[in-house]
Design a protein around this motif. Structure first.
Motif, PDB file in Angstrom:
ATOM      1  N   ALA A 367       0.826  -1.215   0.000  1.00 36.61           N
ATOM      2  CA  ALA A 367       0.000   0.000   0.000  1.00 36.61           C
ATOM      3  C   ALA A 367       0.859   1.263   0.000  1.00 36.61           C
ATOM      4  O   ALA A 367       0.445   2.301  -0.528  1.00 36.61           O
ATOM      5  CB  ALA A 367      -0.930  -0.007   1.216  1.00 36.61           C
ATOM      6  N   ARG A 368       2.063   1.181   0.582  1.00 33.50           N
ATOM      7  CA  ARG A 368       2.961   2.340   0.553  1.00 33.50           C
ATOM      8  C   ARG A 368       3.426   2.647  -0.860  1.00 33.50           C
ATOM      9  O   ARG A 368       3.345   3.788  -1.327  1.00 33.50           O
ATOM     10  CB  ARG A 368       4.189   2.087   1.442  1.00 33.50           C
ATOM     11  CG  ARG A 368       5.225   3.227   1.369  1.00 33.50           C
ATOM     12  CD  ARG A 368       6.491   2.885   2.129  1.00 33.50           C
ATOM     13  NE  ARG A 368       7.365   1.964   1.429  1.00 33.50           N
ATOM     14  CZ  ARG A 368       8.312   2.325   0.549  1.00 33.50           C
ATOM     15  NH1 ARG A 368       8.469   3.595   0.225  1.00 33.50           N
ATOM     16  NH2 ARG A 368       9.083   1.411  -0.017  1.00 33.50           N
ATOM     17  N   PRO A 371       0.001   3.840  -3.713  1.00 31.13           N
ATOM     18  CA  PRO A 371      -1.060   4.582  -3.008  1.00 31.13           C
ATOM     19  C   PRO A 371      -2.285   4.792  -3.914  1.00 31.13           C
ATOM     20  O   PRO A 371      -2.579   5.902  -4.360  1.00 31.13           O
ATOM     21  CB  PRO A 371      -0.379   5.903  -2.661  1.00 31.13           C
ATOM     22  CG  PRO A 371       0.641   6.095  -3.747  1.00 31.13           C
ATOM     23  CD  PRO A 371       1.133   4.712  -4.095  1.00 31.13           C
ATOM     24  N   TYR A 374      -5.125   7.687  -3.672  1.00 29.33           N
ATOM     25  CA  TYR A 374      -4.559   8.994  -3.315  1.00 29.33           C
ATOM     26  C   TYR A 374      -5.513  10.149  -3.581  1.00 29.33           C
ATOM     27  O   TYR A 374      -5.505  11.152  -2.865  1.00 29.33           O
ATOM     28  CB  TYR A 374      -3.222   9.213  -4.040  1.00 29.33           C
ATOM     29  CG  TYR A 374      -3.326   9.364  -5.541  1.00 29.33           C
ATOM     30  CD1 TYR A 374      -3.425  10.615  -6.134  1.00 29.33           C
ATOM     31  CD2 TYR A 374      -3.312   8.243  -6.372  1.00 29.33           C
ATOM     32  CE1 TYR A 374      -3.501  10.756  -7.506  1.00 29.33           C
ATOM     33  CE2 TYR A 374      -3.390   8.372  -7.740  1.00 29.33           C
ATOM     34  CZ  TYR A 374      -3.496   9.631  -8.312  1.00 29.33           C
ATOM     35  OH  TYR A 374      -3.583   9.757  -9.680  1.00 29.33           O
ATOM     36  N   MET A 407       0.685  11.915  -2.215  1.00 29.78           N
ATOM     37  CA  MET A 407       1.169  10.604  -1.755  1.00 29.78           C
ATOM     38  C   MET A 407       2.050   9.920  -2.793  1.00 29.78           C
ATOM     39  O   MET A 407       2.847   9.048  -2.452  1.00 29.78           O
ATOM     40  CB  MET A 407      -0.025   9.726  -1.383  1.00 29.78           C
ATOM     41  CG  MET A 407      -0.699  10.161  -0.096  1.00 29.78           C
ATOM     42  SD  MET A 407      -1.856   8.938   0.540  1.00 29.78           S
ATOM     43  CE  MET A 407      -3.316   9.330  -0.393  1.00 29.78           C
ATOM     44  N   CYS A 411       5.294   8.636  -0.772  1.00 28.90           N
ATOM     45  CA  CYS A 411       5.516   7.192  -0.611  1.00 28.90           C
ATOM     46  C   CYS A 411       6.945   6.775  -0.968  1.00 28.90           C
ATOM     47  O   CYS A 411       7.394   5.704  -0.562  1.00 28.90           O
ATOM     48  CB  CYS A 411       4.509   6.401  -1.444  1.00 28.90           C
ATOM     49  SG  CYS A 411       4.798   6.436  -3.229  1.00 28.90           S
ATOM     50  N   TRP A 442       2.388   7.402   6.072  1.00 29.70           N
ATOM     51  CA  TRP A 442       1.650   6.264   5.489  1.00 29.70           C
ATOM     52  C   TRP A 442       0.169   6.488   5.750  1.00 29.70           C
ATOM     53  O   TRP A 442      -0.281   6.418   6.883  1.00 29.70           O
ATOM     54  CB  TRP A 442       2.119   4.965   6.140  1.00 29.70           C
ATOM     55  CG  TRP A 442       1.580   3.712   5.504  1.00 29.70           C
ATOM     56  CD1 TRP A 442       2.054   3.079   4.399  1.00 29.70           C
ATOM     57  CD2 TRP A 442       0.463   2.923   5.962  1.00 29.70           C
ATOM     58  NE1 TRP A 442       1.306   1.955   4.124  1.00 29.70           N
ATOM     59  CE2 TRP A 442       0.329   1.825   5.067  1.00 29.70           C
ATOM     60  CE3 TRP A 442      -0.430   3.032   7.029  1.00 29.70           C
ATOM     61  CZ2 TRP A 442      -0.672   0.854   5.233  1.00 29.70           C
ATOM     62  CZ3 TRP A 442      -1.420   2.076   7.182  1.00 29.70           C
ATOM     63  CH2 TRP A 442      -1.534   0.998   6.289  1.00 29.70           C
ATOM     64  N   PRO A 444      -2.738   5.302   3.386  1.00 28.98           N
ATOM     65  CA  PRO A 444      -3.591   4.763   2.313  1.00 28.98           C
ATOM     66  C   PRO A 444      -5.060   4.752   2.676  1.00 28.98           C
ATOM     67  O   PRO A 444      -5.920   4.670   1.788  1.00 28.98           O
ATOM     68  CB  PRO A 444      -3.052   3.337   2.127  1.00 28.98           C
ATOM     69  CG  PRO A 444      -2.422   2.993   3.424  1.00 28.98           C
ATOM     70  CD  PRO A 444      -1.840   4.275   3.942  1.00 28.98           C
TER      71      PRO A 444
END
Length: 506
Positions: A367-368, A371, A374, A407, A411, A442, A444
């Motif tokens: 998920a990082r 994203p 976003y 993001m 990320c 982080w 998400p």
């Protein structure tokens, strides 16, 4: 001859009428043109950098959405204009930032000011007083009320109670993949495309109706009454989905009290329709507003589960499968962990799945780096305020200005994640490696009081589904070169082709 004379007279009258209408509307047209020119220079007046507009009506929206490469534009503009810049999405003023201190102000410290979401720029809806809005769209007391009612259906005990239904879904998924063993298939479900169609996320500039709503949002007090025009473009899919939900609700209303059917989240939502929910531990909830869900709100909440739950979870699972094919060494660790805790199908339950800590770190790392939601993280100011930039300068935020966390940049920010920020490494989420990391690095599922209420469910569903799949199958990426990552409702591959191999044959 008489008819001819009448026709000529009518044409002459129509010409005169058109002439006077044009003449009388000309000053308004000129005034509106200069208004658009003034609006298009908003960020220049703030001395905030940003890309030059390509349309005084749509601002940067056409360039931003072109070919679904919104995420690439955010990275490109960050490199050109710095960590905080402004763009216009039609009439929407959007400040994009990767400054975590600013985001902490927006999501936590000044949450009451930024409690509203900015939804897609083409949606002309009243987020304060709308009677049929889902939790995702609302704000103010309406949001607080729906949040309390919605969260009551997502408690851990209720998540555990739907495990029989999840097992049935996993069995169906297993059968679908089993039928395609040793074949190359697109693992992205067909229904996701239907969800995308309902949300109407084609490029705004390619639709006259969508462009109208995006460019005229500053006249929402009028345009909100014409939103039905936007829904007409997705009428068939939206109506079919609504009818299916109504049918399911009606079946439950007519159901025998002795029914042995497994209860699901729609049943839990119906409890909020039939009973007053206990809100004694929620002091911020206005006691004067009703605590029960209306039928329209029940339908909207069910739609919210499908849009905000099924779509996001399926997308996260897709990305996890993708990363597994690129990082087979982590697949072996996950399989060993599964073997330690999951002996058979009955062991796939909430408590056992929660114990799979490496798998959870794997999901979080996926998920990082991807994203996918976003755009859903935007917040809109409901009143004027001031934010402090990282260089110590002040930025005036006017009412209705939106903040978009970048993001796509955050990320992989080496200042946050280290020099190897682009490398896939689940151990980033070990407690000792994340204790000093900024809490907004982080997100998400969003952050602050408006964080996604289904976060726990989404991670559990993702882990449980991966367990089911990895116990039975091995996945091989068909052709990485052909992959095309696009942003529609969420960021995802438009197609993800993989070869399905039975685990015992691998």
């Amino acid at each position: 001859m008489i008819l001819f004379s009448l026709l000529v007279s009518f044409i002459f009258w129509l010409f005169n009428l058109s002439f006077w209408i044009l003449l009388l509307s000309l000053p308004f047209g000129v005034a509106y043109y200069f208004y658009l020119r003034h609006r298009s220079k908003y960020f220049q007046r703030l001395s905030l950098p940003g890309p030059p507009i390509t349309s005084i009506f749509l601002g940067n929206l056409e360039e931003f959405e072109r070919n679904g490469k919104n995420h690439e534009k955010l990275l490109e503009w960050h490199q050109t204009y710095g960590p905080t810049f402004g763009m216009l999405q039609g009439a929407h003023r959007v400040i994009v930032t990767s400054d975590l201190n600013i985001l902490n102000e927006v999501y936590v410290k000044q949450f009451p000011t930024f409690q509203a979401r900015m939804i897609h720029p083409t949606f002309a809806v009243d987020q304060v007083n709308g009677s049929q809005l889902t939790l995702f769209f609302t704000q103010g007391n309406q949001w607080k009320r729906l949040r309390a009612l919605f969260a009551a259906s997502l408690t851990v005990p209720k998540i555990k109670s739907v495990e029989p239904i999840m097992k049935k879904a996993h069995h169906e998924l297993y059968q679908a993949f089993k039928r395609n063993e040793n074949k190359v298939i697109d693992v992205i479900p067909d229904y996701l495309q239907k969800v995308v169609n309902i949300l109407g996320t084609k490029e705004t500039s390619k639709s006259i109706i969508a462009s109208f709503f995006a460019g005229s949002w500053d006249f929402l007090c009028i345009t909100k009454y014409f939103q039905i025009l936007q829904f007409l473009t997705i009428f068939r899919e939206a109506l079919q989905l609504r009818d299916n939900i109504i049918q399911a609700i009606t079946e439950r209303e007519n159901e025998s009290p002795t029914s042995k059917r497994d209860r699901d989240f729609l049943d839990f939502l119906r409890e909020a329709q039939e009973d007053d929910i206990d809100t004694t531990n929620k002091p911020d909830l206005d006691r004067k507003i009703p605590k029960k869900l209306t039928r329209d709100e029940l339908i909207g909440a069910a739609q919210g589960y499908l849009f905000g739950g099924a779509d996001t979870t399926a997308t996260l699972i897709n990305y996890c499968l993708y990363e597994l094919t690129l990082n087979p060494e982590f697949e072996e660790i996950i399989l060993q962990e599964i073997e330690d805790y999951i002996k058979d199908e009955d062991d796939i339950n909430y408590n056992n799945v929660k114990n799979l800590e490496f798998l959870e770190r794997f999901v979080k790392e996926t998920a990082r780096l991807h994203p996918f939601a976003y755009l859903a993280a935007m917040r809109r100011a409901i009143e004027p305020t001031t934010l402090e930039l990282s260089d110590g300068s002040k930025l005036q935020i006017d009412k209705d200005t939106a903040i978009l966390p970048n993001m796509i940049v955050i990320c992989k920010d080496e200042k946050v994640w280290g020099k190897n920020a682009s490398k896939f490494n689940p151990d980033r989420f070990l407690p000792e490696n994340s204790k000093d990391r900024h809490t907004l690095a982080w997100m998400p599922f969003g952050a602050g009081p408006r964080i996604c209420p289904g976060k726990t469910l989404a991670i559990y569903e993702t882990k449980a589904t991966l367990i089911c799949l990895l116990q039975n199958f091995k996945f091989q990426l068909y052709d990485k070169i052909e992959l095309n990552e696009v942003t529609k409702t969420f960021m995802n591959f438009d197609s993800l082709k993989m070869k399905i191999i039975l685990r015992k044959d691998a």
